[in-house]
Structures are given as C-alpha cells and as structure tokens.
Design a protein around this motif. Structure first.
Motif, mmCIF file in Angstrom:
data_model
loop_
_atom_site.group_PDB
_atom_site.id
_atom_site.type_symbol
_atom_site.label_atom_id
_atom_site.label_comp_id
_atom_site.label_asym_id
_atom_site.label_seq_id
_atom_site.Cartn_x
_atom_site.Cartn_y
_atom_site.Cartn_z
ATOM 1 N N LEU A 50 0.766 -1.327 -0.161
ATOM 2 C CA LEU A 50 -0.032 -0.188 -0.059
ATOM 3 C C LEU A 50 0.892 1.239 -0.041
ATOM 4 N N ASN A 51 0.548 2.187 -0.763
ATOM 5 C CA ASN A 51 1.225 3.757 -0.637
ATOM 6 C C ASN A 51 0.300 4.662 -0.035
ATOM 7 N N GLY A 52 0.653 5.725 0.706
ATOM 8 C CA GLY A 52 -0.350 6.413 1.408
ATOM 9 C C GLY A 52 0.229 7.235 2.573
ATOM 10 N N TRP A 53 -0.623 7.953 2.983
ATOM 11 C CA TRP A 53 -0.136 8.846 4.354
ATOM 12 C C TRP A 53 -0.508 8.321 5.561
ATOM 13 N N TYR A 96 3.408 11.396 7.144
ATOM 14 C CA TYR A 96 4.513 10.865 6.301
ATOM 15 C C TYR A 96 3.863 10.205 5.032
ATOM 16 N N VAL A 97 4.764 10.088 4.023
ATOM 17 C CA VAL A 97 3.990 9.342 2.916
ATOM 18 C C VAL A 97 5.087 7.905 2.919
ATOM 19 N N VAL A 98 4.313 6.734 3.032
ATOM 20 C CA VAL A 98 5.069 5.644 3.036
ATOM 21 C C VAL A 98 4.474 4.481 1.904
ATOM 22 N N SER A 123 6.998 14.536 6.584
ATOM 23 C CA SER A 123 6.034 15.577 6.579
ATOM 24 C C SER A 123 6.500 16.443 7.869
ATOM 25 N N GLU A 124 6.581 17.719 7.738
ATOM 26 C CA GLU A 124 6.503 18.600 8.915
ATOM 27 C C GLU A 124 5.494 18.179 9.737
ATOM 28 N N LEU A 125 5.410 18.663 11.083
ATOM 29 C CA LEU A 125 4.163 18.346 11.959
ATOM 30 C C LEU A 125 2.973 19.203 11.499
ATOM 31 N N VAL A 137 11.878 1.905 11.437
ATOM 32 C CA VAL A 137 10.991 2.893 10.575
ATOM 33 C C VAL A 137 9.881 3.323 11.185
ATOM 34 N N LEU A 138 9.249 2.251 11.941
ATOM 35 C CA LEU A 138 7.927 2.908 12.461
ATOM 36 C C LEU A 138 8.398 3.625 13.426
#
Ligand code: ASP
Length: 605
Positions: free
Chosen positions: A24-27, A72-74, A108-110, A64-65
């Motif tokens: 899966l790709n996503g935020w 973040y985009v992962v 991603s920045e906060l 990584v977690l």
C-alpha cells in the motif's frame, strides 16, 4: 525515485484478501502503540487501512516505525490478516496488514492541525485550514465532496449530450455583462485605458450562439461577480449554463426536471417526485413569504388584512388602507415563548424589513397579546380561526407594504421551522417559481431594474401593460428551488430587436448607451434570431445540497474568504510597479496606504 508501488488502494482490502501479500502507498493517518504492538493507519483517497507491527516484526520495520510521524508518505508491504477487533465503521475494518517492510517516501513537518477527524473534536479554525488548504483537502469528508462534484460534472456532460446539447466555451475576457452585479475588470495592456470584464455569466454569448444556429448550447461555466460576499457566496462560482432554440418555458422546465431527477437518482439513489410543483411568484410570497420557499414543512402564512382592517390598531388599519398587507404565521406549540425569544423574532423580522412584530398567544383558553385591547375578542377569535391556531400556539403578525411584510414573515417562518426542527435534511422538495414580475422599482437609482436580467421576455399577454403599468408586467422567467435555496434560474428571452430596445429604454438606457453596451446583441437580433430560452443552475449550491453541507467552501477546492481573500496563495496581491506601468495604471495613494495590513504582508511574502 523507485519505490514499492501499491498493489491495492487503502480502501480496497477485504476478508477475501486474507493471506495475500500486498503493498500500500499512502499517508500516515494515525499512529498508536500498545504494549509493544504498533498500529499505523494509512490513508489515501480511497480509504484507510490498519497496519500492525509487533516485537516479532523485522528490525528495520520497527526502526522505521519509530521514525514515522503523521502525514509521512510511506510504502508498506505485508500480509493481510483478519483483525481481532473489527472496526465496523471502516470499509477495510475487518482486516489489517502485518508489516514486513516500510519505506518512507516523503517526510512531513508536523501539520498545523490534525487531518484525522474526530466526532468529538472541533476542526481547527477555518482561516488556518484555508491557509493550509492542501492539508485540509486531505480530510476524507472534504475529498468525498469533490469526488461527488466530479461525478455530477460527468452526469451533466452526459445528460446534456444525450439531449443534443453542444458544449461551447465562451470568453473569460469579455465585455461587461448585465447580470446586475459589479464586474471584475482586467486592464488591457495593448489598449491602455480599456478593460475586459470577467463574465458575470455567459448570458449574451449563449444568446448569440442561438442566433448562430447552435440550437442547444451548454457549458459548465465559471462566473464572476464582485459583490459584497455573504457566507454562502463566492466571487467566482460555477453554473451549468444552457440555452435552447425554438422552445417555450415548459420545454426548459421539463428538461431540467429530468436532469435533476437523474442527478438525485445517480448520486443519492433518491427518486424525486415529478413533475415539480409550480408556484407563481405571488403565491410563493403569499403562502411562504419567500420566492425560494422551503417546502419540506407547511407553516403557511395567512392574509388577515380583511379581518383587521377596521380595528383600532393603527398599524393594521394603515397597512390595509395603503394597499399593504397584514399577514400572520402560526408557530405551533410556541405559546410558551419568553419575552426574550419573541424579541429575538422581532429583531429578525426588522432585519428583513418589517416595521415591527405583533403577536398573540393562546394558552389554556386565554388570549394574551400586547394588542388584544385594540382588536377585541371577536376579532381575536376570527384571527384564530382564519390561521387555524390552537391552544398552545403563538401567532406572529407583520403589517405593512405587501412584499416587504411577507418576506419578513417568511424569514420568521424559516426561523420557527429551524427551532422546531421541521426541515429534515435528507428530504428534498423541489419546485418551480414562475410568473416573476419583469421589473422592480429601484428607489436609490430612481428607475426600473430588471428582476432577472434585461433580456428576459415579458409574458405575451402582459405586453400591452409595458407602457401603462410596467410593474405589473410578468416575466417569462423561472427559478428552480429546493429546500429554501434557489438552485437555478432562467427565462425565455426577447428575440426581437424592437422589443429588446423598448425594454432597455424602460430600464433607463439611452439608445446610445444601450448600443454602446449591448450593441452586439442588438445587432445579432437583427439577423434572424430564433425564439430561445435557457437557464443556469447554481452548480456549487447543487453540490452543497447533495453533499449535505451548508458551507460553500466545502465544495470549492480553493475558495476565498468572505472578504474575497485566498488565504493559501495570498490573492489578491500587489503587483510590481513595472506591471502597473505596462498597463498604464497608477494606484491612488490613499489606496496604497491601506495596503500594508500585517496579514496581507505575511500571506503574500
Ligand atoms: N444568465 C442568468 C444567470 O446567470 C441565467 C439565465 O438566464 O440563463 O442568472
């Protein structure tokens, strides 16, 4: 960048996929850990899927977690398994993915506010969300509105194509149009001192397309009106705009009913009742106090002028003798309203043009009213009968000029319905309002103005009144209304030059001025114009109704604030002195000094 590409979207996996290896790709929507187990929700336009990792997960996964943050985009690879605690509120709620590898595609920045929506938590301020619109637009509930909007575009293109319409684009840089609002102007560099106007609507062009023989035109058109904005208005908005040749009013209404029914059916699965009821403008005002009545509830108004015309109450007598009206509305079960509640209603009535508000309460067989002594028991009883009030009811009464009084009472009708929760948001009641007056008198400008626009045809049978009594001439105009909103408006047009010129003259345009502004239309009408008519549907309002939102900014991807600012990109902004020079424009100094508000500076920098 090469990256593990998704095999599925974040809204796709179901129990049938259990055991499959997926990517899966996503935020990162949300992250939480409980006793060594970490859950990551990842989100894309299609949905949200839960990922899990625990102590037995590979080292690099846990590493990584630990570094992830929200948004973040992962890319996540893993095996689908059944969830121990299913989440029935999510389409993917029966499964989760045991992570075997995770790659961060972008950090991603906060974010300045949370994307995840919580029932119990209010959203961040709208200013902040508009400034970071790209984050706000990630909210699933907003994305749904735009997917819905896109689906309605598709239905519109298809429906009108099936009905023989040709899509034609009309200019954005054009000559000023006459919808009655202020134009947005664009200075011409090549022709210094001259300006284009942005279209308030493609009205004149679509009529000219009829003269040109296109027979049926449609366009999903951007329109621009430089008006003082209200909460539900935007300076630029979208219309489904159409025009048809060789038609009468009923042809247009029937076509649009078909379109409305198609949209409601395909988007909401609702079969709307047809034909839509038709109310004359007069009836709409008399019965509901509005030219866009909400028909989801009754609460009809009653004309009680005849009953109170000869009473001792001066306000009522005067309204009657001035050919005005005394009209009443029953607020069922509201006899218990306090002085303060009634004062609020009186304020509302005044805001909508009433001189004041009279009221009568019936409780336990007794009548209470500040004007009881002027009316007397017999009249009070006749009023009660006429309006059908019962014990426990409150009557609200407005007296004065006909339209103004009815409109004020109409505003009270809406307020009472709101307080009594009478308007069910899942019900849609459509209607046509027809037989509008052609003209109204503008006291400020001391002239007639067109209620719809100057190209609307008068009713044939009222033509003789144009000279004698212009205000009683009815127009071949129609509005489509739904649940108290005007969602479309149009008319059969004037297709004869002499009548069009006469109309412009009535509106106070000298021959010269009329030709200067609309000469191209008047010229076109000279070369064989077919009888024609059309309508424009307020697309943004349609989407609001379909999406169930009251906020127009929820259905426009990059909206402006009510003061016309685009908080994300800082428009409107200053331009360089060179650009102004090229245009031959100088900014008056008093305007310039008003420029440097701290917000506009920080926004434009
Ligand atoms: N041009 C009109 C409007 O924008 C609609 C129409 O008459 O077709 O309201």
């Amino acid at each position: 960048m090469t990256f593990p590409k998704r095999t599925h979207t974040c809204g796709e996996l179901r129990p049938a996929h259990i055991g499959a290896r997926v990517v899966l790709n996503g935020w990162v929507h949300a992250l939480r850990s409980f006793g060594g187990v970490t859950f990551v929700d990842i989100r894309d336009r299609y949905g949200i899927t839960q990922i899990v990792a625990d102590e037995s997960s590979p080292d690099h996964v846990r590493q990584v977690l630990g570094s992830l943050g929200t948004e973040y985009v992962v890319a996540i690879e893993g095996i689908v398994r059944r969830r121990e605690n299913p989440n029935p509120r999510r389409a993917t709620g029966e499964i989760e993915i045991v992570a075997e590898s995770i790659v961060v595609l972008a950090q991603s920045e906060l974010p300045p506010f949370e994307i995840a929506e919580h029932d119990e938590k209010p959203l961040a301020s709208e200013e902040l969300r508009l400034q970071y619109r790209y984050l706000d637009l990630r909210r699933p509930s907003l994305q749904r509105n735009f997917v819905l909007r896109s689906a309605v575009y598709q239905i519109a293109h298809r429906y009108f194509a099936e009905h023989g319409f040709v899509e034609v684009e009309t200019p954005i840089l054009m000559k000023s149009t006459p919808e009655g609002a202020r134009d947005f102007l664009v200075p011409s560099r090549i022709h210094k001192g001259k300006f284009y106007a942005l279209p308030q609507s493609p009205q004149l062009y679509k009529q000219i397309l009829m003269v040109a023989g296109f027979d049926r035109y449609m366009q999903i058109a951007k329109c621009f009106r430089d008006e003082d904005l209200r909460a539900d208005r935007q300076p630029e908005f979208t219309q489904i705009d159409l025009e048809m040749s060789f038609v009468t009013r009923d042809d247009v209404l029937e076509l649009i009913e078909g379109f409305t029914a198609t949209v409601w059916h395909e988007i909401l699965g609702i079969a709307v009742e047809r034909p839509f009821p038709r109310l004359s403008w007069r009836q709409a005002l008399e019965r509901y106090g509005s030219d866009k009545p909400d028909l989801r509830f009754g609460l009809e108004l009653t004309d009680i002028t005849a009953i109170v015309a000869d009473t001792a109450f001066e306000v009522f007598r005067k309204a009657a003798s001035d050919s005005g009206i005394v009209a009443a509305l029953v607020a069922p079960g509201c006899a218990g309203y306090s002085r303060k509640q009634i004062d609020e209603l009186a304020e509302l009535a005044k805001k909508h043009g009433a001189g004041g508000l009279a009221w009568i309460k019936w409780t336990d067989g007794a009548v209470q009213s500040p004007i009881a002594k002027f009316l007397g028991d017999a009249v009070l009883d006749r009023i009660r009968q006429a309006i059908g009030a019962r014990d426990g009811d409150l009557a609200l009464i407005v007296a004065g000029e006909w339209e103004r009084s009815l409109v004020a009472l109409g505003a009270l009708r809406t307020a009472i319905a709101h307080r009594l929760n009478l308007a069910d948001s899942s019900t849609f009641r459509f209607a046509w309002i027809v037989d509008f007056p052609l003209l109204e008198w503008d006291g400020d400008q001391q002239r007639y103005v067109a209620r719809h626009h100057p190209f609307t045809a008068p009713m044939e049978e009222d033509l003789p009144l144009l000279d004698r009594d212009p205000l009683s001439v009815r127009a071949q105009a129609y509005d489509l209304v739904c649940n108290g909103h005007e969602i479309g408006g149009g008319s059969i047009r004037i297709h004869r030059t002499d009548l069009q010129e006469r109309m412009l003259e009535l509106l106070g345009f000298s021959r010269e001025h009329a030709h200067e502004r609309f000469g191209f239309l008047l010229d076109a009408l000279r070369y064989g114009a077919p009888p024609h008519g059309g309508i424009a549907l307020g697309f943004d309002r349609w989407i609001m109704l379909l999406a169930g939102t009251d906020n127009i900014r929820d259905v426009i991807a990059f909206p402006k604030t009510t003061s016309g600012l685009s908080l994300m990109d800082g428009a409107p902004s200053e331009v360089s002195p060179e650009q102004l020079d090229e245009l031959g424009i100088a900014i008056a100094t008093d305007h310039r000094s008003g420029r440097a508000t701290p917000e506009s500076d920080s926004r434009t920098s």
